[in-house]
Design a protein around this motif. Structure first.
Motif, PDB file in Angstrom:
ATOM      1  N   TYR A  19       0.727  -1.240  -0.176  1.00  0.00           N
ATOM      2  CA  TYR A  19       0.313  -0.297  -0.163  1.00  0.00           C
ATOM      3  C   TYR A  19       0.714   1.248   0.010  1.00  0.00           C
ATOM      4  O   TYR A  19       0.481   2.722  -0.399  1.00  0.00           O
ATOM      5  N   LYS A  20       2.218   1.142   0.436  1.00  0.00           N
ATOM      6  CA  LYS A  20       2.726   2.386   0.043  1.00  0.00           C
ATOM      7  C   LYS A  20       3.707   2.405  -0.630  1.00  0.00           C
ATOM      8  O   LYS A  20       3.925   4.029  -1.081  1.00  0.00           O
ATOM      9  N   ASP A  21       4.075   1.746  -1.192  1.00  0.00           N
ATOM     10  CA  ASP A  21       4.684   1.327  -3.556  1.00  0.00           C
ATOM     11  C   ASP A  21       3.237   2.419  -3.658  1.00  0.00           C
ATOM     12  O   ASP A  21       3.733   2.700  -4.276  1.00  0.00           O
ATOM     13  N   LEU A  22       2.277   1.584  -3.657  1.00  0.00           N
ATOM     14  CA  LEU A  22       1.004   2.172  -4.323  1.00  0.00           C
ATOM     15  C   LEU A  22       0.812   3.451  -3.836  1.00  0.00           C
ATOM     16  O   LEU A  22      -0.010   4.144  -4.663  1.00  0.00           O
ATOM     17  N   ASP A  23       1.306   4.185  -2.818  1.00  0.00           N
ATOM     18  CA  ASP A  23       0.552   5.541  -2.890  1.00  0.00           C
ATOM     19  C   ASP A  23      -0.784   5.158  -2.206  1.00  0.00           C
ATOM     20  O   ASP A  23      -1.700   6.387  -2.698  1.00  0.00           O
ATOM     21  N   MET A  24      -1.165   4.344  -1.602  1.00  0.00           N
ATOM     22  CA  MET A  24      -2.632   4.277  -0.775  1.00  0.00           C
ATOM     23  C   MET A  24      -2.797   5.632  -0.512  1.00  0.00           C
ATOM     24  O   MET A  24      -2.507   6.011   0.423  1.00  0.00           O
ATOM     25  N   LYS A  25      -4.312   5.945  -0.477  1.00  0.00           N
ATOM     26  CA  LYS A  25      -5.117   6.780   0.442  1.00  0.00           C
ATOM     27  C   LYS A  25      -6.234   6.232   0.921  1.00  0.00           C
ATOM     28  O   LYS A  25      -7.366   5.298   0.111  1.00  0.00           O
ATOM     29  N   PHE A  26      -6.015   6.637   2.184  1.00  0.00           N
ATOM     30  CA  PHE A  26      -7.317   5.905   2.851  1.00  0.00           C
ATOM     31  C   PHE A  26      -8.310   6.859   3.757  1.00  0.00           C
ATOM     32  O   PHE A  26      -7.733   7.651   4.013  1.00  0.00           O
ATOM     33  N   ASP A  27      -9.415   6.916   3.539  1.00  0.00           N
ATOM     34  CA  ASP A  27     -10.527   8.354   4.174  1.00  0.00           C
ATOM     35  C   ASP A  27     -10.534   7.775   5.448  1.00  0.00           C
ATOM     36  O   ASP A  27     -11.100   8.288   6.460  1.00  0.00           O
ATOM     37  N   GLY A  28     -10.314   6.608   5.804  1.00  0.00           N
ATOM     38  CA  GLY A  28     -10.586   6.227   7.343  1.00  0.00           C
ATOM     39  C   GLY A  28      -9.574   5.156   7.512  1.00  0.00           C
ATOM     40  O   GLY A  28      -9.177   3.934   7.055  1.00  0.00           O
ATOM     41  N   ILE A  29      -9.276   4.455   8.530  1.00  0.00           N
ATOM     42  CA  ILE A  29      -8.778   3.492   9.501  1.00  0.00           C
ATOM     43  C   ILE A  29      -9.577   3.385  10.883  1.00  0.00           C
ATOM     44  O   ILE A  29      -9.441   3.994  11.829  1.00  0.00           O
ATOM     45  N   SER A  30      -9.926   1.736  10.774  1.00  0.00           N
ATOM     46  CA  SER A  30      -9.859   1.581  12.247  1.00  0.00           C
ATOM     47  C   SER A  30      -8.894  -0.089  12.759  1.00  0.00           C
ATOM     48  O   SER A  30      -9.316  -0.421  11.894  1.00  0.00           O
ATOM     49  N   THR A  31      -9.197   0.417  13.971  1.00  0.00           N
ATOM     50  CA  THR A  31      -8.539  -0.937  14.745  1.00  0.00           C
ATOM     51  C   THR A  31      -9.595  -1.775  15.502  1.00  0.00           C
ATOM     52  O   THR A  31      -9.109  -0.728  16.169  1.00  0.00           O
ATOM     53  N   GLY A  32      -8.687  -2.844  15.939  1.00  0.00           N
ATOM     54  CA  GLY A  32      -9.159  -3.151  16.999  1.00  0.00           C
ATOM     55  C   GLY A  32      -7.734  -4.353  17.732  1.00  0.00           C
ATOM     56  O   GLY A  32      -7.053  -3.455  17.946  1.00  0.00           O
ATOM     57  N   PHE A  33      -8.640  -6.033  18.085  1.00  0.00           N
ATOM     58  CA  PHE A  33      -7.493  -6.218  18.975  1.00  0.00           C
ATOM     59  C   PHE A  33      -6.078  -6.219  18.525  1.00  0.00           C
ATOM     60  O   PHE A  33      -5.330  -6.790  17.407  1.00  0.00           O
ATOM     61  N   LEU A  34      -4.891  -6.117  19.536  1.00  0.00           N
ATOM     62  CA  LEU A  34      -3.294  -5.973  18.894  1.00  0.00           C
ATOM     63  C   LEU A  34      -2.712  -6.860  19.908  1.00  0.00           C
ATOM     64  O   LEU A  34      -3.154  -6.761  20.743  1.00  0.00           O
ATOM     65  N   GLY A  35      -2.258  -8.026  19.227  1.00  0.00           N
ATOM     66  CA  GLY A  35      -1.587  -8.895  20.221  1.00  0.00           C
ATOM     67  C   GLY A  35      -0.732  -8.316  21.430  1.00  0.00           C
ATOM     68  O   GLY A  35      -0.146  -9.295  21.884  1.00  0.00           O
ATOM     69  N   SER A  36       0.469  -8.161  19.963  1.00  0.00           N
ATOM     70  CA  SER A  36       2.015  -7.617  20.862  1.00  0.00           C
ATOM     71  C   SER A  36       2.349  -6.550  20.803  1.00  0.00           C
ATOM     72  O   SER A  36       1.929  -5.506  20.071  1.00  0.00           O
ATOM     73  N   LEU A  37       3.461  -6.109  21.295  1.00  0.00           N
ATOM     74  CA  LEU A  37       4.340  -5.158  21.117  1.00  0.00           C
ATOM     75  C   LEU A  37       4.422  -4.376  19.099  1.00  0.00           C
ATOM     76  O   LEU A  37       4.188  -3.383  19.374  1.00  0.00           O
ATOM     77  N   GLU A  38       4.769  -5.628  19.374  1.00  0.00           N
ATOM     78  CA  GLU A  38       5.524  -5.360  17.428  1.00  0.00           C
ATOM     79  C   GLU A  38       4.139  -5.057  17.197  1.00  0.00           C
ATOM     80  O   GLU A  38       4.188  -3.825  16.111  1.00  0.00           O
ATOM     81  N   GLN A  39       3.232  -5.595  16.830  1.00  0.00           N
ATOM     82  CA  GLN A  39       1.696  -5.024  16.153  1.00  0.00           C
ATOM     83  C   GLN A  39       1.591  -3.598  16.659  1.00  0.00           C
ATOM     84  O   GLN A  39       0.801  -2.965  15.542  1.00  0.00           O
ATOM     85  N   VAL A  40       1.091  -2.695  17.940  1.00  0.00           N
ATOM     86  CA  VAL A  40       1.424  -1.886  17.790  1.00  0.00           C
ATOM     87  C   VAL A  40       1.959  -0.811  17.434  1.00  0.00           C
ATOM     88  O   VAL A  40       2.010   0.075  16.492  1.00  0.00           O
ATOM     89  N   GLU A  41       3.430  -1.309  17.285  1.00  0.00           N
ATOM     90  CA  GLU A  41       4.579  -0.387  16.371  1.00  0.00           C
ATOM     91  C   GLU A  41       3.766  -0.106  15.257  1.00  0.00           C
ATOM     92  O   GLU A  41       3.954   0.321  14.704  1.00  0.00           O
ATOM     93  N   ILE A  42       3.162  -1.034  15.315  1.00  0.00           N
ATOM     94  CA  ILE A  42       3.571  -1.418  13.003  1.00  0.00           C
ATOM     95  C   ILE A  42       1.883  -0.693  13.089  1.00  0.00           C
ATOM     96  O   ILE A  42       2.209   0.228  12.049  1.00  0.00           O
ATOM     97  N   VAL A  43       1.522  -0.492  13.827  1.00  0.00           N
ATOM     98  CA  VAL A  43       0.569   0.072  13.748  1.00  0.00           C
ATOM     99  C   VAL A  43       0.595   1.721  13.854  1.00  0.00           C
ATOM    100  O   VAL A  43       0.272   2.508  12.538  1.00  0.00           O
TER     101      VAL A  43
END
Length: 275
Positions: free
Chosen positions: A66-90
């Motif tokens: 999505y970064k390479d495609l320069d994708m644009k999002f009108d919204g982002i929604s997050t739910g359960f994140l199971g680890s420190l690494e996942q939170v950092e990725i988000v």
């Protein structure tokens, strides 16, 4: 142009939760759902048996497309994140894709009834506080609200003033709107408390029906996200979500659907469609 929302959550086959709930709901609201999986499960973890595939090692490469495609999002929604690494990725995802007009809803799925989930170490809780600052709307329950501001879970019924004070403290870290969901008000009603920075609070009351059902929070957060993205106020969005969930629960109770099978939301998707 049709709006797009990135849904960052796990993908569960049976059990009506996470992206399996969120994607059809926002789709019914005429918003394109873009899935970003954190894990793949055959059934969710309330079942006695389930297949689980942690998607953390693959998330960065997945998102890089999505970064390479320069994708644009009108919204982002997050739910359960199971680890420190996942939170950092988000957090990195927000830094890359949250623009001035991008709506962000964060559902900080951390625990319930005064207890945190086993994955939520003190380090995880601190990292979640970093995530909160990117939210336009935050949808914690009372346990999560208390954890995010570092206060004790109230032993007695929480007051409106306490909720307002706690939300005000948390809003200083970013979110303009905080929806504290599922607060027991009395034997027959559940309260949803809406904090609006710089404005009066609002309440949405619903009848207490049956026990807790898996995926209810995912239904609520996705309806709120879709409604706000379609131009509705937070209050209107919470009211719609609460009414919809109540209708689903009544149906499930009448049909004796097991609680861990989630909400039969499919029966009422047409109620979310607008002309």
């Amino acid at each position: 142009m049709q709006k797009k929302i990135a849904l960052i959550n796990d993908v569960t086959g049976f059990g009506r939760c996470s992206i399996a709930v969120m994607a059809p709901i926002v789709s019914a609201m005429k918003i394109q759902a873009v899935t970003i999986p954190t894990a793949i499960l055959s059934t969710h973890t309330q079942f006695p048996l389930y297949f689980f595939d942690d998607y953390t090692p693959k998330m960065k490469d997945y998102i890089q497309t999505y970064k390479d495609l320069d994708m644009k999002f009108d919204g982002i929604s997050t739910g359960f994140l199971g680890s420190l690494e996942q939170v950092e990725i988000v957090i990195d995802f927000f830094k890359s894709f949250k623009k001035k007009d991008t709506f962000v809803l964060v559902d900080p799925v951390m625990g319930d009834y005064g207890k945190l989930y086993k994955t939520y170490t003190p380090e995880m809780c601190e990292k979640m506080k970093e995530l909160v600052q990117y939210a336009d709307v935050l949808t914690p329950n009372l346990t999560e609200l208390c954890t995010l501001i570092g206060c004790e879970y109230p032993e007695e019924r929480v007051t409106i003033q306490q909720l307002d004070d706690m939300c005000k403290q948390l809003s200083e870290h970013g979110p303009a709107h905080i929806v504290v969901t599922g607060i027991p008000f009395n034997k027959t009603q559940i309260m949803n408390f809406i904090y609006n920075k710089g404005e009066d609070f609002q309440l949405v009351m619903v009848d207490r029906i049956g026990g807790d059902r898996s995926g209810t929070g995912d239904v609520i957060s996705s309806i709120i996200a879709g409604m706000v993205m379609n131009g509705h106020t937070v209050y209107e969005s919470v009211k719609k979500a609460a009414t919809f969930v109540s209708k689903c629960i009544k149906y499930c109770e009448a049909e004796e659907v097991p609680n861990h099978w989630g909400l039969c939301f499919e029966m009422f998707l047409k109620d979310l469609m607008e002309d």
